[in-house]
Scaffold this motif. Structure first.
Motif, short mmCIF file in Angstrom:
data_model
loop_
_atom_site.label_atom_id
_atom_site.label_comp_id
_atom_site.label_asym_id
_atom_site.label_seq_id
_atom_site.Cartn_x
_atom_site.Cartn_y
_atom_site.Cartn_z
N VAL A 68 0.83 -1.20 0.04
CA VAL A 68 -0.08 0.11 0.04
C VAL A 68 0.85 1.33 0.01
O VAL A 68 0.83 2.14 -0.81
N VAL A 69 2.02 1.25 1.06
CA VAL A 69 2.85 2.44 0.92
C VAL A 69 3.59 2.63 -0.16
O VAL A 69 3.72 3.87 -0.81
N PHE A 70 4.34 1.61 -0.87
CA PHE A 70 4.97 1.89 -2.09
C PHE A 70 4.16 2.10 -3.30
O PHE A 70 4.51 2.53 -4.25
N THR A 71 2.95 1.84 -3.08
CA THR A 71 2.06 1.99 -4.34
C THR A 71 1.64 3.44 -4.29
O THR A 71 1.13 4.31 -5.29
N SER A 72 1.32 4.06 -3.18
CA SER A 72 0.85 5.48 -2.75
C SER A 72 2.05 6.49 -2.82
O SER A 72 1.75 7.62 -3.55
#
Length: 620
Positions: A68-72
């Motif tokens: 989630v973090v690295f996509t955001s």
């Protein structure tokens, strides 16, 4: 060494500052004795520490949060880049704030005056980093090659001889180089600087002991206000009042003001100097008690060449160091730390002048320099691609941006504030390291790796936080949870942040920020009291989620207070908030943003648990 192991060492806490991986009471020499060869992080920092009640994340859950973090994050960055293009609706309103750049054929957002002053002078400052330490070594070489005294000839390598010769050479060079440096920076205003320093020195060394604390605070706070209100006491303003007695005074005043050095507004730089002046006076004041009780070094049988960080700060310097005006000036005006710090106490400075800290090694300094250059390149990339500062300064039509774009403008404004402060601080610390002095690191973590308001202020401008703790916070009695009541502790925090705000600048915007920062800490204090970790040891997952919700709320409050104090002000914040949540689309986005923040917080929790497994526990 593989590239991966090199990067791990480069971005380790130990490369940043050995104070982070060693206990404050651990001797730097003993901690560094076996560090000649690089070691993996798993071997650094001592024994593993017990985990908090939050426990360790299940592997599947951890990787979910990571995805989630690295996509955001790329989407967050691209949202600001997309509205920084020449075809964006508001580009014409802020184009005049952009300057010719050197990356990707794009212009650079160099509109922040504070950082622009540093960025534009990097080539000249780089020369100082090279020539100032080089000239020191040259001077010391000539001093050593001169005719030695009989005592030096008899014991050229004894410890007592080193404790006498090294500080004499260093402090002599620091004194004269400091005078040259301050004259070059401030021109004839250096006379005002030296006069203020002399008055403070007399307060700290000539007044009766009981009068030193109150007089020191009154004088130094008064100087902050007087410098601001008097705008540095321009010679021309002083000369106009002397016309009846000396008609030629205005011409002389204009002449003296004209030669104001490289940085004519000396009063702006003097704010950090005030902190060192207070440090000298109080270290001397406390040393008077210690001197009556005898030498702490002899009582505890400590090796003065292997003191821990805590001992270097607390152990008083010798009476001879406090009685020497030249030593005082050398400390206050020490060139690498004069402009922006980091802030060292007088005791620590004298200790490191006497015995070189074992934490200062060629490898660690080189790695720190590489890390600084990487951070500088990151800032250049931001300035060439994301024009968040220029957009905010131009007061554009906010309605043309989506809630996501508005929130990212606020977010990257804060990131640029973080970078514009961290880069000069690290540059000047690098200069000091090259010169053989190890001041505290000012920035521990990335701005986005903070979820605790209390922890954030411990890691943001850390040397200033340490200074506040030693000279303001502890003398006041501490804060909530330190043996004082919540009301008394809150008042103490309010006093500390009021001082911090007035120290930064005497204006209502920063004063509002100081008070907001105080009240925004209270939810964390009350939340910790309502949900003590000791009662959730059997339910670590539930406790981690509760902490994650509280931390998400904390982050929103910290962003709001920082935007008020250092970016858009209270009115600007209200405009941003209205633009973000003024519609149901904005409210839906806000819920999504809170979920993203929650996932980021869970990764931060795991990051800190990983540090504890390596024996490292930072209070941030």
């Amino acid at each position: 060494m593989t590239i991966l192991s090199f990067l791990r060492e480069l971005y380790s806490l130990e490369t940043l500052d050995t104070r982070f991986t060693n206990s404050a009471s651990t001797s730097i020499k003993s901690a560094s004795a076996k560090e000649d060869e690089p070691k993996p992080d798993s071997q650094r920092g001592g024994k593993p520490l017990p985990a908090d009640a939050t426990g360790r994340l299940p592997r599947w859950e951890f990787w979910f949060y990571i995805v989630v973090v690295f996509t955001s994050v790329p989407q967050m960055y691209w949202s600001v880049v997309s509205i920084s293009q020449p075809d964006s609706p508001n580009y014409s309103k802020y184009e005049h704030l952009l300057s010719p750049g050197w990356m990707f054929g794009r212009k650079v957002d160099n509109s922040d005056a504070q950082y622009a002053g540093f960025r534009d002078n990097i080539p000249y400052l780089a020369l100082l980093v090279i020539f100032h330490p080089l000239l020191r070594r040259t001077c010391e070489k000539f001093a050593v090659s001169g005719k030695p005294s009989s005592n030096e000839t008899a014991k050229p390598t004894s410890r007592s001889n080193q404790a006498e010769i090294r500080p004499r050479h260093r402090l002599t060079y620091d004194f004269y180089s400091a005078l040259v440096f301050v004259v070059a920076l401030t021109g004839f205003s250096s006379l005002k600087v030296l006069l203020i320093l002399f008055i403070n020195y007399k307060i700290g060394t000539s007044l009766p002991r009981n009068a030193i604390p109150a007089t020191t605070w009154i004088f130094n706070i008064g100087i902050l206000f007087a410098n601001e209100l008097g705008q540095g006491y321009r010679y021309s303003s002083i000369a106009n009042s002397m016309i009846p007695f000396y008609p030629a005074a205005p011409a002389l005043g204009k002449f003296l003001d004209f030669y104001g050095g490289l940085m004519p507004r000396w009063e702006v730089l003097f704010k950090v100097t005030v902190l060192r002046m207070i440090s000298f006076n109080f270290d001397h004041y406390w040393s008077l008690d210690r001197s009556r009780a005898g030498s702490p070094l002899e009582k505890k049988q400590l090796d003065p060449s292997a003191l821990s960080d805590k001992e270097r700060v607390s152990m008083p310097a010798t009476p001879a160091a406090f009685s020497s005006y030249r030593t005082y000036v050398a400390y206050i005006l020490y060139p690498p730390l004069y402009i922006a710090g980091p802030i060292m106490t007088f005791n620590d400075y004298i200790s490191q002048c006497t015995y070189r800290s074992s934490s200062v090694t060629t490898r660690r300094t080189a790695l720190y320099g590489i890390r600084f250059l990487a951070t500088l390149l990151c800032m250049e990339l931001m300035q060439h691609t994301a024009y968040a500062v220029a957009i905010s300064k131009a007061s554009p039509d906010w309605s043309t941006y989506t809630p996501f774009q508005l929130s990212m403008l606020a977010y990257f404004n804060l990131h640029i504030i973080w970078l514009k402060l961290m880069i000069p601080w690290r540059f000047f610390r690098l200069w000091a390291l090259v010169d053989g002095i190890d001041p505290p690191e000012n920035m521990i973590r990335c701005m986005s790796d903070n979820y605790s308001a209390l922890g954030f202020w411990r890691s943001w401008h850390r040397s200033y936080n340490r200074w506040l703790t030693r000279y303001v916070y502890i003398p006041l009695g501490g804060g909530p949870g330190r043996g004082v009541g919540v009301v008394r502790g809150t008042i103490n925090l309010l006093l500390v942040f009021t001082f911090v705000a007035l120290w930064h600048d005497i204006n209502l915007q920063l004063l509002t920020w100081g008070w907001l920062a105080t009240f925004f800490i209270l939810p964390e204090v009350f939340g910790t009291m309502a949900f003590p970790a000791s009662k959730w040891k059997t339910r670590p997952a539930a406790y981690r989620y509760i902490c994650g919700v509280g931390a998400t709320f904390n982050i929103l409050l910290m962003m709001a207070s920082s935007l008020v104090g250092f970016a858009v002000g209270l009115d600007g914040l209200m405009g941003l908030v209205h633009g973000i949540i003024g519609s149901w689309h904005g409210a839906l986005y806000m819920l999504t943003a809170c979920f993203i923040l929650f996932t980021g917080v869970q990764v931060m929790f795991e990051h800190r648990e990983d540090e504890k497994r390596k024996g490292i526990k930072l209070k941030c």
